[in-house]
Motif scaffolding. Structure first.
Motif, PDB file in Angstrom:
ATOM      1  N   PRO A  33       0.851  -1.184   0.000  1.00 24.37           N
ATOM      2  CA  PRO A  33       0.000   0.000   0.000  1.00 24.37           C
ATOM      3  C   PRO A  33       0.889   1.237   0.000  1.00 24.37           C
ATOM      4  O   PRO A  33       1.994   1.219   0.550  1.00 24.37           O
ATOM      5  CB  PRO A  33      -0.790  -0.127   1.306  1.00 24.37           C
ATOM      6  N   VAL A  34       0.420   2.295  -0.631  1.00 21.59           N
ATOM      7  CA  VAL A  34       1.199   3.531  -0.726  1.00 21.59           C
ATOM      8  C   VAL A  34       0.311   4.693  -0.270  1.00 21.59           C
ATOM      9  O   VAL A  34      -0.685   5.012  -0.923  1.00 21.59           O
ATOM     10  CB  VAL A  34       1.692   3.790  -2.161  1.00 21.59           C
ATOM     11  N   VAL A  35       0.659   5.299   0.843  1.00 19.91           N
ATOM     12  CA  VAL A  35      -0.087   6.451   1.337  1.00 19.91           C
ATOM     13  C   VAL A  35       0.585   7.727   0.832  1.00 19.91           C
ATOM     14  O   VAL A  35       1.792   7.913   0.991  1.00 19.91           O
ATOM     15  CB  VAL A  35      -0.151   6.458   2.879  1.00 19.91           C
ATOM     16  N   ASP A  39      -3.422  17.922  -1.237  1.00 18.69           N
ATOM     17  CA  ASP A  39      -3.951  19.065  -0.479  1.00 18.69           C
ATOM     18  C   ASP A  39      -4.053  18.754   1.007  1.00 18.69           C
ATOM     19  O   ASP A  39      -5.019  19.110   1.682  1.00 18.69           O
ATOM     20  CB  ASP A  39      -5.325  19.471  -1.021  1.00 18.69           C
ATOM     21  N   GLY A  40      -3.034  18.067   1.521  1.00 14.51           N
ATOM     22  CA  GLY A  40      -2.954  17.789   2.947  1.00 14.51           C
ATOM     23  C   GLY A  40      -3.786  16.617   3.428  1.00 14.51           C
ATOM     24  O   GLY A  40      -3.744  16.282   4.619  1.00 14.51           O
ATOM     25  N   GLN A  41      -4.506  15.952   2.523  1.00 16.39           N
ATOM     26  CA  GLN A  41      -5.347  14.826   2.903  1.00 16.39           C
ATOM     27  C   GLN A  41      -4.704  13.515   2.426  1.00 16.39           C
ATOM     28  O   GLN A  41      -4.141  13.459   1.338  1.00 16.39           O
ATOM     29  CB  GLN A  41      -6.743  14.967   2.298  1.00 16.39           C
ATOM     30  N   PRO A  42      -4.803  12.438   3.239  1.00 17.44           N
ATOM     31  CA  PRO A  42      -4.170  11.172   2.860  1.00 17.44           C
ATOM     32  C   PRO A  42      -5.006  10.363   1.867  1.00 17.44           C
ATOM     33  O   PRO A  42      -6.237  10.307   1.964  1.00 17.44           O
ATOM     34  CB  PRO A  42      -4.056  10.441   4.201  1.00 17.44           C
ATOM     35  N   TYR A  43      -4.317   9.740   0.934  1.00 18.08           N
ATOM     36  CA  TYR A  43      -4.909   8.808  -0.032  1.00 18.08           C
ATOM     37  C   TYR A  43      -4.063   7.545   0.004  1.00 18.08           C
ATOM     38  O   TYR A  43      -2.854   7.608   0.234  1.00 18.08           O
ATOM     39  CB  TYR A  43      -4.928   9.413  -1.434  1.00 18.08           C
ATOM     40  N   GLU A  44      -4.691   6.406  -0.239  1.00 18.75           N
ATOM     41  CA  GLU A  44      -3.958   5.146  -0.158  1.00 18.75           C
ATOM     42  C   GLU A  44      -4.078   4.355  -1.456  1.00 18.75           C
ATOM     43  O   GLU A  44      -5.120   3.766  -1.756  1.00 18.75           O
ATOM     44  CB  GLU A  44      -4.455   4.290   1.005  1.00 18.75           C
ATOM     45  N   GLY A  45      -3.005   4.351  -2.228  1.00 19.28           N
ATOM     46  CA  GLY A  45      -2.940   3.582  -3.447  1.00 19.28           C
ATOM     47  C   GLY A  45      -2.312   2.228  -3.192  1.00 19.28           C
ATOM     48  O   GLY A  45      -2.106   1.814  -2.044  1.00 19.28           O
ATOM     49  N   GLY A  94      -9.800   8.853  -1.171  1.00 18.73           N
ATOM     50  CA  GLY A  94      -9.179   9.199   0.093  1.00 18.73           C
ATOM     51  C   GLY A  94      -8.993   7.965   0.958  1.00 18.73           C
ATOM     52  O   GLY A  94      -9.772   7.010   0.891  1.00 18.73           O
ATOM     53  N   GLN A  95      -7.967   7.992   1.793  1.00 18.61           N
ATOM     54  CA  GLN A  95      -7.662   6.842   2.638  1.00 18.61           C
ATOM     55  C   GLN A  95      -8.850   6.498   3.534  1.00 18.61           C
ATOM     56  O   GLN A  95      -9.404   7.353   4.218  1.00 18.61           O
ATOM     57  CB  GLN A  95      -6.434   7.123   3.496  1.00 18.61           C
ATOM     58  N   GLY A  96      -9.240   5.248   3.527  1.00 20.57           N
ATOM     59  CA  GLY A  96     -10.348   4.798   4.358  1.00 20.57           C
ATOM     60  C   GLY A  96     -11.725   5.023   3.771  1.00 20.57           C
ATOM     61  O   GLY A  96     -12.723   4.558   4.339  1.00 20.57           O
TER      62      GLY A  96
END
Length: 260
Positions: A33-35, A39-45, A94-96
């Motif tokens: 997983p890649v976080v 714009d300051g918000q986490p995403y998880e690829g 976005g993450q989660g």
């Protein structure tokens, strides 16, 4: 997505056998997983690569369906890595944020359909993250997407993103007002079922006319009598093993012609 049933699992194994995918190759895959932040918000690829194919591997950017990045996209990324294509499955929500039902999927995808600038920004950020992964040749890139992801990939094409190719699996084709394909930089491949109610053949014809008008280098492969989501193993009666295998081979041919 739901856990694979016996019939769906058999379809996955059959696809692997047709393409010559074995356990020995699969064992070499590095995946993680890649976080990353937008714009300051986490995403998880999710990133998959087979180091056995060396450094500077061609890159596939994979865009998820409307229910977000899950085990389906991860398995497709692994399958591509087994073929020597480093693959990054981007996260547009976005993450989660992983929709659990149709209503939540409609809500999340609808936000981006209504805000194309944000969709483009998230796609561009995911692409930039993918291009900096170790072992990747960031100058050889094809974007592919499933359903909602197919529509997102065509958004990338209209935005003029500098990629070698764009592939839509059972995507939707509506072009927003004020957009066209004149800025498209790479080749386009459309893989679609003739009985898809989400994007019927009238939409396919309209898309072809728009691309012709813009002098886009494109191809379409249409599978007769095939429904929407025909590549999704958990889609019940809509899954079509024959069309799935044919479209996968079409993708590999396209990748070989554009980024190998």
């Amino acid at each position: 997505m739901k856990k694979l049933g016996l019939m769906a699992l058999a379809a996955v194994l059959a696809l692997g056998m047709v393409l010559g995918i074995g356990q020995v190759v699969r064992a070499d895959i590095m995946q993680e997983p890649v976080v990353y932040t937008i714009d300051g918000q986490p995403y998880e690829g999710y990133f998959a690569i087979n180091p056995g194919f060396g450094n500077n591997q061609p890159l596939v950017l994979l865009v998820h369906d409307w229910n977000g990045l899950d085990s389906y996209e991860m398995r497709r990324a692994q399958m591509l890595a087994e073929q020597g294509y480093a693959t990054f499955a981007v996260d547009l929500y976005g993450q989660g944020v992983r929709p659990r039902n149709t209503e939540e999927s409609q809500a999340e995808s609808g936000k981006l359909y209504a805000d194309r600038a944000t969709m483009r920004a998230r796609l561009a950020a995911g692409l930039a993250e993918a291009q900096q992964r170790m072992g990747v040749d960031g100058d050889r890139v094809v974007a592919i997407g499933y359903c909602f992801g197919g529509a997102a990939v065509l958004e990338m094409a209209r935005a003029g993103m500098d990629l070698d190719g764009f592939v839509s699996f059972h995507g939707s084709f509506e072009t927003p007002a004020g957009q066209d394909y004149r800025q498209t930089q790479g080749r386009v491949l459309i893989l679609h079922g003739s009985d898809d109610p989400v994007a019927p053949m009238a939409d396919v014809a309209q898309l072809a006319a728009e691309m012709d008008a813009a002098d886009v280098d494109f191809d379409m492969e249409i599978y007769g009598g095939v429904d929407h989501a025909f590549t999704v193993w958990t889609a019940g009666d809509r899954y079509d093993g024959r069309a799935d295998r044919k479209s996968w081979r079409a993708l590999l041919t396209f990748l070989g012609e554009t980024i190998d």
